[in-house]
Scaffold this motif. Structure first.
Motif, PDB file in Angstrom:
ATOM      1  N   LEU A   1      42.873  35.677  37.721  1.00 25.97           N
ATOM      2  CA  LEU A   1      42.417  34.770  36.666  1.00 25.97           C
ATOM      3  C   LEU A   1      41.406  33.827  37.301  1.00 25.97           C
ATOM      4  O   LEU A   1      41.738  33.088  38.240  1.00 25.97           O
ATOM      5  CB  LEU A   1      43.595  33.993  36.079  1.00 25.97           C
ATOM      6  CG  LEU A   1      43.367  33.219  34.772  1.00 25.97           C
ATOM      7  CD1 LEU A   1      44.703  32.824  34.151  1.00 25.97           C
ATOM      8  CD2 LEU A   1      42.505  31.987  34.952  1.00 25.97           C
ATOM      9  N   LEU A   2      40.187  33.851  36.797  1.00 24.68           N
ATOM     10  CA  LEU A   2      39.080  33.094  37.371  1.00 24.68           C
ATOM     11  C   LEU A   2      38.460  32.202  36.308  1.00 24.68           C
ATOM     12  O   LEU A   2      38.035  32.682  35.260  1.00 24.68           O
ATOM     13  CB  LEU A   2      38.035  34.071  37.916  1.00 24.68           C
ATOM     14  CG  LEU A   2      36.684  33.507  38.347  1.00 24.68           C
ATOM     15  CD1 LEU A   2      36.822  32.599  39.561  1.00 24.68           C
ATOM     16  CD2 LEU A   2      35.713  34.646  38.643  1.00 24.68           C
TER      17      LEU A   2
ATOM     18  N   ILE B   1      46.527  36.449  41.133  1.00 24.50           N
ATOM     19  CA  ILE B   1      45.693  35.485  41.845  1.00 24.50           C
ATOM     20  C   ILE B   1      45.048  34.562  40.821  1.00 24.50           C
ATOM     21  O   ILE B   1      44.578  35.015  39.773  1.00 24.50           O
ATOM     22  CB  ILE B   1      44.590  36.192  42.661  1.00 24.50           C
ATOM     23  CG1 ILE B   1      45.212  37.152  43.691  1.00 24.50           C
ATOM     24  CG2 ILE B   1      43.670  35.188  43.346  1.00 24.50           C
ATOM     25  CD1 ILE B   1      44.221  38.142  44.286  1.00 24.50           C
ATOM     26  N   VAL B   2      45.029  33.293  41.109  1.00 20.49           N
ATOM     27  CA  VAL B   2      44.282  32.317  40.301  1.00 20.49           C
ATOM     28  C   VAL B   2      43.211  31.698  41.185  1.00 20.49           C
ATOM     29  O   VAL B   2      43.481  31.288  42.316  1.00 20.49           O
ATOM     30  CB  VAL B   2      45.202  31.214  39.750  1.00 20.49           C
ATOM     31  CG1 VAL B   2      44.378  30.066  39.181  1.00 20.49           C
ATOM     32  CG2 VAL B   2      46.128  31.769  38.689  1.00 20.49           C
ATOM     33  N   ILE B   3      41.994  31.642  40.670  1.00 17.28           N
ATOM     34  CA  ILE B   3      40.919  30.915  41.344  1.00 17.28           C
ATOM     35  C   ILE B   3      40.400  29.862  40.379  1.00 17.28           C
ATOM     36  O   ILE B   3      39.731  30.179  39.395  1.00 17.28           O
ATOM     37  CB  ILE B   3      39.785  31.850  41.800  1.00 17.28           C
ATOM     38  CG1 ILE B   3      40.335  32.950  42.713  1.00 17.28           C
ATOM     39  CG2 ILE B   3      38.695  31.046  42.518  1.00 17.28           C
ATOM     40  CD1 ILE B   3      39.307  33.986  43.128  1.00 17.28           C
TER      41      ILE B   3
ATOM     42  N   VAL C   1      39.753  41.298  36.524  1.00 20.41           N
ATOM     43  CA  VAL C   1      39.431  39.882  36.381  1.00 20.41           C
ATOM     44  C   VAL C   1      39.635  39.441  34.942  1.00 20.41           C
ATOM     45  O   VAL C   1      39.118  40.058  34.008  1.00 20.41           O
ATOM     46  CB  VAL C   1      37.980  39.571  36.814  1.00 20.41           C
ATOM     47  CG1 VAL C   1      37.645  38.099  36.550  1.00 20.41           C
ATOM     48  CG2 VAL C   1      37.775  39.911  38.286  1.00 20.41           C
ATOM     49  N   ILE C   2      40.403  38.380  34.783  1.00 17.19           N
ATOM     50  CA  ILE C   2      40.492  37.655  33.509  1.00 17.19           C
ATOM     51  C   ILE C   2      39.640  36.408  33.665  1.00 17.19           C
ATOM     52  O   ILE C   2      39.903  35.579  34.548  1.00 17.19           O
ATOM     53  CB  ILE C   2      41.944  37.266  33.187  1.00 17.19           C
ATOM     54  CG1 ILE C   2      42.795  38.509  32.934  1.00 17.19           C
ATOM     55  CG2 ILE C   2      42.003  36.333  31.988  1.00 17.19           C
ATOM     56  CD1 ILE C   2      44.279  38.212  32.798  1.00 17.19           C
ATOM     57  N   GLY C   3      38.614  36.285  32.861  1.00 17.16           N
ATOM     58  CA  GLY C   3      37.727  35.142  32.947  1.00 17.16           C
ATOM     59  C   GLY C   3      38.036  34.105  31.884  1.00 17.16           C
ATOM     60  O   GLY C   3      38.230  34.453  30.714  1.00 17.16           O
ATOM     61  N   PHE C   4      38.100  32.846  32.298  1.00 14.42           N
ATOM     62  CA  PHE C   4      38.178  31.724  31.365  1.00 14.42           C
ATOM     63  C   PHE C   4      36.819  31.042  31.381  1.00 14.42           C
ATOM     64  O   PHE C   4      36.364  30.575  32.437  1.00 14.42           O
ATOM     65  CB  PHE C   4      39.244  30.708  31.796  1.00 14.42           C
ATOM     66  CG  PHE C   4      40.655  31.065  31.408  1.00 14.42           C
ATOM     67  CD1 PHE C   4      40.967  32.303  30.877  1.00 14.42           C
ATOM     68  CD2 PHE C   4      41.681  30.139  31.583  1.00 14.42           C
ATOM     69  CE1 PHE C   4      42.278  32.622  30.524  1.00 14.42           C
ATOM     70  CE2 PHE C   4      42.991  30.450  31.235  1.00 14.42           C
ATOM     71  CZ  PHE C   4      43.291  31.689  30.708  1.00 14.42           C
ATOM     72  N   ALA C   5      36.156  30.996  30.237  1.00 15.13           N
ATOM     73  CA  ALA C   5      34.828  30.389  30.178  1.00 15.13           C
ATOM     74  C   ALA C   5      34.532  29.959  28.750  1.00 15.13           C
ATOM     75  O   ALA C   5      35.161  30.431  27.799  1.00 15.13           O
ATOM     76  CB  ALA C   5      33.763  31.367  30.670  1.00 15.13           C
TER      77      ALA C   5
ATOM     78  N   ILE D   1      31.828  35.412  42.404  1.00 12.62           N
ATOM     79  CA  ILE D   1      33.207  35.722  42.782  1.00 12.62           C
ATOM     80  C   ILE D   1      33.737  36.878  41.935  1.00 12.62           C
ATOM     81  O   ILE D   1      34.369  37.814  42.440  1.00 12.62           O
ATOM     82  CB  ILE D   1      34.111  34.485  42.631  1.00 12.62           C
ATOM     83  CG1 ILE D   1      33.710  33.392  43.626  1.00 12.62           C
ATOM     84  CG2 ILE D   1      35.586  34.861  42.819  1.00 12.62           C
ATOM     85  CD1 ILE D   1      34.413  32.063  43.389  1.00 12.62           C
ATOM     86  N   ALA D   2      33.475  36.820  40.636  1.00 10.69           N
ATOM     87  CA  ALA D   2      33.927  37.878  39.741  1.00 10.69           C
ATOM     88  C   ALA D   2      33.312  39.218  40.128  1.00 10.69           C
ATOM     89  O   ALA D   2      34.011  40.246  40.180  1.00 10.69           O
ATOM     90  CB  ALA D   2      33.569  37.533  38.298  1.00 10.69           C
TER      91      ALA D   2
END
Length: 236
Positions: free
Chosen positions: A10-11, A77-79, A33-37, A22-23
């Protein structure tokens, strides 16, 4: 074997700048990748899924995990990469700008880490990686609130490391130095260059510098590394 193979990251802030790079790195390594934007997705990749969320809205950040759970039961993983910056003398800092930095840079990572840790607790494995800043250590004029939020990220990780360690989750912080980005472009270039020239390694950060530490924190071999902050460029 790739660090990210068969893992879901989760990025936050995944659509541009350092977050986008990074993604790209994780996807190229075989990870999901799960993107939060906030913005429209800029990816066309079968292993990327974006959730649009305003990280300054605590209610929205918590609620978005209901949607995430409908998509997956796995977050490894969380970034916490997303951040906002208003550089301004404290005497004239708009309260709304200060509040935005607190919400996005500190409260959102707290909420995201907490919710993601619920997934990790079930799998007995996880990595939480916060993207901090050299501002937390150097405390530059004009960055009182920004520096405070980034210093807070390290404290957040250190306390969560104690709370989550019993179920195999590590929590660490990467304090990046100046790297060419939209955020950096908001600041006077001459002032940034003055700071950089006094670092032990007197150059701007490159994306590989950042990816190197992220890979280290995310690695299976780093299970005994937690509650640590690594600053790039020799900042201390």
């Amino acid at each position: 074997m790739s660090i990210y193979k068969d893992k879901t990251t989760l990025l936050t802030g995944s659509t541009r700048g350092v977050g986008r790079q990074i993604a790209d790195h994780i996807l190229a390594s075989g990870g999901n990748v799960i993107g939060f934007a906030r913005g429209t997705s800029t990816f066309e990749h079968e292993q990327y899924r974006q959730f649009n969320v305003d990280l300054s809205d605590a209610t929205a950040v918590t609620a978005i995990f209901n949607e995430v759970r409908r998509h997956t039961n796995q977050i490894d993983i969380v970034i916490n990469n997303a951040g906002v910056l208003t550089s301004q003398y404290a005497m004239i800092m708009p309260p709304a700008a200060a509040q935005s930095m607190v919400n996005v840079n500190l409260l959102a990572p707290f909420l995201i880490s907490r919710e993601a840790a619920k997934f990790m607790r079930k799998s007995k494995w996880g990595r939480i990686i916060n993207i901090g800043s050299m501002a937390a250590s150097l405390e530059p004029i004009g960055d009182s609130v920004y520096a405070a939020t980034k210093a807070g990220l390290s404290t957040l990780a250190n306390v969560m490391a104690k709370e989550f360690g019993s179920f195999g989750v590590t929590c660490n912080t990467l304090g990046i130095s100046a790297i060419d980005s939209d955020m950096l472009a908001q600041l006077p270039r001459d002032k940034i260059e003055e700071i950089i020239k006094h670092l032990p390694v007197a150059r701007f950060a490159e994306i590989d510098d950042i990816l190197n530490i992220i890979d280290f924190f995310a690695s299976e071999r780093s299970s005994y590394v937690t509650a640590q902050t690594v600053f790039l460029g020799g900042v201390n």
